[in-house]
Design an enzyme around this catalytic site. Structure first.
Site, short mmCIF file in Angstrom:
data_model
loop_
_atom_site.label_atom_id
_atom_site.label_comp_id
_atom_site.label_asym_id
_atom_site.label_seq_id
_atom_site.Cartn_x
_atom_site.Cartn_y
_atom_site.Cartn_z
N HIS A 251 -67.52 21.81 -6.12
CA HIS A 251 -66.34 21.20 -5.51
C HIS A 251 -66.35 19.67 -5.64
O HIS A 251 -65.44 19.08 -6.23
CB HIS A 251 -66.20 21.67 -4.05
CG HIS A 251 -65.19 20.92 -3.25
ND1 HIS A 251 -63.85 20.94 -3.54
CD2 HIS A 251 -65.34 20.11 -2.18
CE1 HIS A 251 -63.21 20.17 -2.67
NE2 HIS A 251 -64.09 19.65 -1.83
N GLU B 248 -70.52 15.43 6.65
CA GLU B 248 -69.99 16.44 7.55
C GLU B 248 -70.83 17.73 7.53
O GLU B 248 -71.13 18.29 8.57
CB GLU B 248 -68.54 16.76 7.17
CG GLU B 248 -67.74 17.33 8.31
CD GLU B 248 -66.27 17.46 7.95
OE1 GLU B 248 -65.92 17.26 6.77
OE2 GLU B 248 -65.48 17.76 8.85
N ASP B 249 -71.22 18.14 6.33
CA ASP B 249 -71.79 19.48 6.18
C ASP B 249 -73.29 19.52 5.89
O ASP B 249 -73.85 20.60 5.76
CB ASP B 249 -71.08 20.24 5.04
CG ASP B 249 -69.59 20.37 5.31
OD1 ASP B 249 -69.21 20.33 6.49
OD2 ASP B 249 -68.82 20.51 4.34
N ASP C 31 -33.47 17.56 -18.77
CA ASP C 31 -34.80 16.95 -18.85
C ASP C 31 -35.91 17.98 -18.62
O ASP C 31 -37.01 17.64 -18.22
CB ASP C 31 -34.93 15.79 -17.87
CG ASP C 31 -34.82 16.25 -16.42
OD1 ASP C 31 -34.35 17.40 -16.21
OD2 ASP C 31 -35.19 15.48 -15.53
MN MN Z 1 -63.96 18.59 0.11
#
Ligand code: MN
Length: 734
Positions: A48, A76-77, A262
């Site tokens: 990620h 955070e994790d 377009d």
């Molecule tokens: Mn993320």
């Protein structure tokens, strides 16, 4: 994706300045920290942040942003601490990671209520005001989450897609990153509106299959055409309209795909602005352009700063293609928005000939300008942190609409920014639910509710001009005041003129014959009477100048023939008869009618007898003979005017009402002597009124109307004189 493939792709970016050692180091820290963690899809978590970093690298962001992107979920994790990041990557990377971590807590759940959503939107903007790169990392994060949405339960998918469509796609658009906006939209569209998405997809595929060959051919032909004329084509890219954007356009055009030109466009990148215009001319020679579809966004950029020349042409095979001609720099700005400005200032490329960006992109340009001045790359790195919203604040309507205003803006600016009429009728405001004065300075994140006065009456205050910060508010207030001032000034001017006329002639302006008023306007080169009053009210025109054009001096001053020698005090009657010109004739008439006794200062007519007894007699215009046309055979009424060419000196009769006090008469005579006029006659009416005032009558010798007006004014200023009036005739002594 591996770190090696990320670094390969970074190195493939032309002119990349990213420090790949730092990127690799960030990867090592993140990889270790996320070890053992997986995404819902089952793949290792580190995939990620790598993808997020990749997106940002493609957007040409700097080393800190890429490093922070790789580390964005570690605080955070994982066990990674702030100190770890600060020590290894420095404070600027830490600030970015912290910013993203805080933003991660921001959710825009509509189910939590409007207040909650607004509060979070506010946080988002505040983060942006602190460092726009935080928001860019968040956008890239969201993009990857959208790409991997499949793994989540349906309800969650819908919530995230909704949020993406409502908040993040418009945000990307606002930041000028059109490509990311359309990707975010097209990922949300099928999740939220599966039927509509499938329908649009079908139309799209049918249409694009028809276009594909045409596009290929035109692309080939264009390159040949332009290069034959010596114009270097730096690139031609096909652009296919995003599905969601196409869907919205279809809705606007009654779902008629034939009205959408377009769907596919060719973007032709040319070396400079002159080649864009030359190329447009050449293209129009080859292909027939569609009427009304040629747009010059180079001279007049769109409000978000977008620049290009657009045209839609009919190709030989009948296919319709939109062409967009632009320079590389315009192309970069259209694709990368905010980021392009950094990129270009970093490259130090001059942006010659690029028209200034208007409207909302102004701040971006300011930033670009400012960064162009900064040479050292270290400084540049540090300065990236400075928000592009420098000197701007974000404030909210109670409905959640965001307005960006200059730093120091007041609630008045806010009101005008919403609507001119709201500004005009604003009375007070509530800032964050507390009642405050309109002059209050707004702070970033304030929720402002404008309270209007009763019946929304327009009543901007002059004092507002000194507190507003936006030129729009200032202009609107000034315009309004000008209008009101105009009305007031017109009425003042009208009164002033009436006052002056009344003193001399006991008339109001409106009572002056129409023809004369028209001539007056013509002489003064004014269109309307309001213009005349306005000029008077503003002091551009003196009442005296107007009076001079209304009246001839003989209207006011009774003419007498100049006497030889010094002027005496001729208490007797005037000897010389006044003379008049007959309209359109070159002859002077001096015969005065006996019945109506026409006097100078009054309108006259002449009765000519062309019959047996030739005569021409001056009558008062109000004479019964004239009014009722009691004419003898051979007689004819003609217009006439008093002669003002004869060298005359005349006098004026004045009636004063004055308080009966010692020295009053002396003061009056003294004043007149000082003005160097002769007093031809003066007497006071001895019969005192009940109020203890006396009437004083004067006949003063004068040379001009100006003198008359001046004298009347001076007299009216004498203390104790209650009224000054010019009269036709002094009543006999009693
Ligand atoms: Mn993320």
């Amino acid at each position: 994706m591996t770190i090696d493939s990320l670094i390969d792709s970074i190195e493939a970016i032309p002119d990349s300045r990213i420090d790949t050692d730092v990127v690799r180091k960030a990867y090592e820290v993140a990889e270790r920290a996320h070890d053992g963690q997986t995404r819902t899809s089952g793949e290792p978590y580190i995939q990620h942040p790598l993808h997020v970093a990749q997106t940002l690298a493609q957007l040409k962001l700097d080393t800190s942003t890429i490093a922070a992107a790789i580390l964005h979920d570690t605080l955070e994790d994982t066990a990674v601490t702030k100190d770890d990041i600060r020590e290894q990557f420095g404070p600027s990377v830490l600030r970015l990671v912290e910013g993203v971590t805080k933003l991660n807590k921001v959710q825009f759940k509509q189910s939590e209520g409007r207040e909650y959503m607004l509060e979070n939107l506010r946080k988002m903007f505040l983060a942006m005001a602190a460092d726009i790169r935080v928001v860019l990392i968040k956008l890239a994060d969201r993009y990857h989450n959208m790409l991997t949405l499949d793994a989540l339960p349906q309800a969650k998918q819908r919530r995230i897609a909704q949020e993406t469509l409502n908040i993040y796609a418009p945000l990307a658009n606002r930041l000028g990153i059109g490509e990311l906006r359309s990707k975010l939209e097209d990922l949300s569209f099928p999740i939220l509106f599966p039927k509509e998405s499938a329908w649009t997809q079908k139309i799209f595929e049918e249409e694009i299959s028809k276009k594909r060959d045409v596009l290929e051919l035109v692309q080939h032909e264009l390159r040949e055409l332009l290069e034959a004329e010596g114009i270097e084509v730096e690139g031609i890219h096909g652009r296919i309209k995003g599905l969601y954007s196409l869907y919205r356009k279809l809705l606007r055009y009654n779902k008629n795909i034939n009205k959408i030109y377009d769907l596919a466009a060719l973007r032709i990148i040319l070396p400079d602005i002159p080649s864009c215009y030359t190329a447009l001319g050449l293209i129009h020679k080859r292909y027939k352009p569609l009427v009304g579809r040629i747009k010059d966004y180079i001279s007049i950029p769109k409000s978000n700063g977008y620049q290009s020349l657009h045209t839609t042409v009919i190709t030989p095979k009948g296919g319709i293609v939109e062409l967009q001609l632009r320079t590389q720099e315009m192309h970069q700005k259209a694709e990368y928005g905010v980021i392009a400005n950094w990129y270009y200032s970093e490259q130090g490329k001059p942006s010659e000939g690029v028209a200034p960006m208007g409207g909302h992109m102004k701040w971006v340009q300011q930033l670009a300008e400012w960064q162009r001045e900064i040479q050292s790359s270290e400084e540049f790195e540090e300065n990236l942190r400075i928000d592009v919203f420098k000197n701007r604040i974000f404030v909210f309507t109670p409905q959640g609409e965001v307005l960006d205003l200059p730093d120091g803006a007041t609630a008045i600016d806010f009101a005008y920014a919403i609507h001119t009429s709201l500004g005009h009728s604003a009375r007070s405001c509530k800032i964050n639910r507390k009642e405050r004065p309109l002059e209050a300075t707004l702070q970033n994140g304030d929720v402002v509710d404008i309270i209007t006065n009763e019946h929304n009456k327009e009543a901007p205050q002059r004092t507002w001009l000194s507190v507003v910060k936006t030129s729009f508010a200032r202009r609107s207030i000034k315009e309004w005041l000008r209008k009101v001032d105009r009305k007031e000034k017109i009425s003042e001017g009208h009164q002033l003129l009436d006052h002056h006329i009344k003193r001399l002639k006991d008339l109001t302006f409106d009572e002056i014959p129409n023809a004369r008023r028209k001539t007056l306007l013509k002489t003064l080169n004014l269109k309307t009477e309001d213009d005349l009053f306005l000029a008077l009210g503003q002091g551009d025109l003196s009442p005296r100048a107007v009076m001079n054009n209304i009246f001839k001096k003989e209207d006011i001053i009774r003419p007498r023939k100049r006497q030889s020698g010094a002027f005496g005090f001729p208490f007797g009657k005037e000897k010389a008869a006044p003379r008049a010109w007959i309209d359109g004739h070159n002859s002077l008439i001096t015969h005065l009618a006996k019945n109506c006794k026409p006097s100078v200062g009054h309108d006259i007519k002449v009765i000519i007898n062309r019959g047996e007894h030739k005569s021409a007699v001056i009558h008062s215009a109000t004479c019964k003979k004239i009014v009722q046309k009691e004419l003898h055979p051979g007689e004819e009424i003609v217009d006439a005017e008093w002669d003002n060419t004869a060298e005359t000196i005349g006098d004026i009769s004045i009636e004063l009402a004055a308080i009966d006090r010692v020295g009053m008469l002396f003061e009056i005579t003294n004043l007149i002597r000082k003005t160097q006029h002769n007093i031809a006659l003066m007497h006071a009416d001895g019969s005192k009124t009940r109020e203890g005032t006396v009437r004083v009558y004067l006949r003063v010798e004068l040379h001009s109307l100006e003198e008359a007006d001046e004298l009347l004014q001076k007299l009216s200023r004498v203390q104790g004189i209650l009224s000054v009036k010019r009269i036709e005739k002094i009543p006999p002594l009693q």
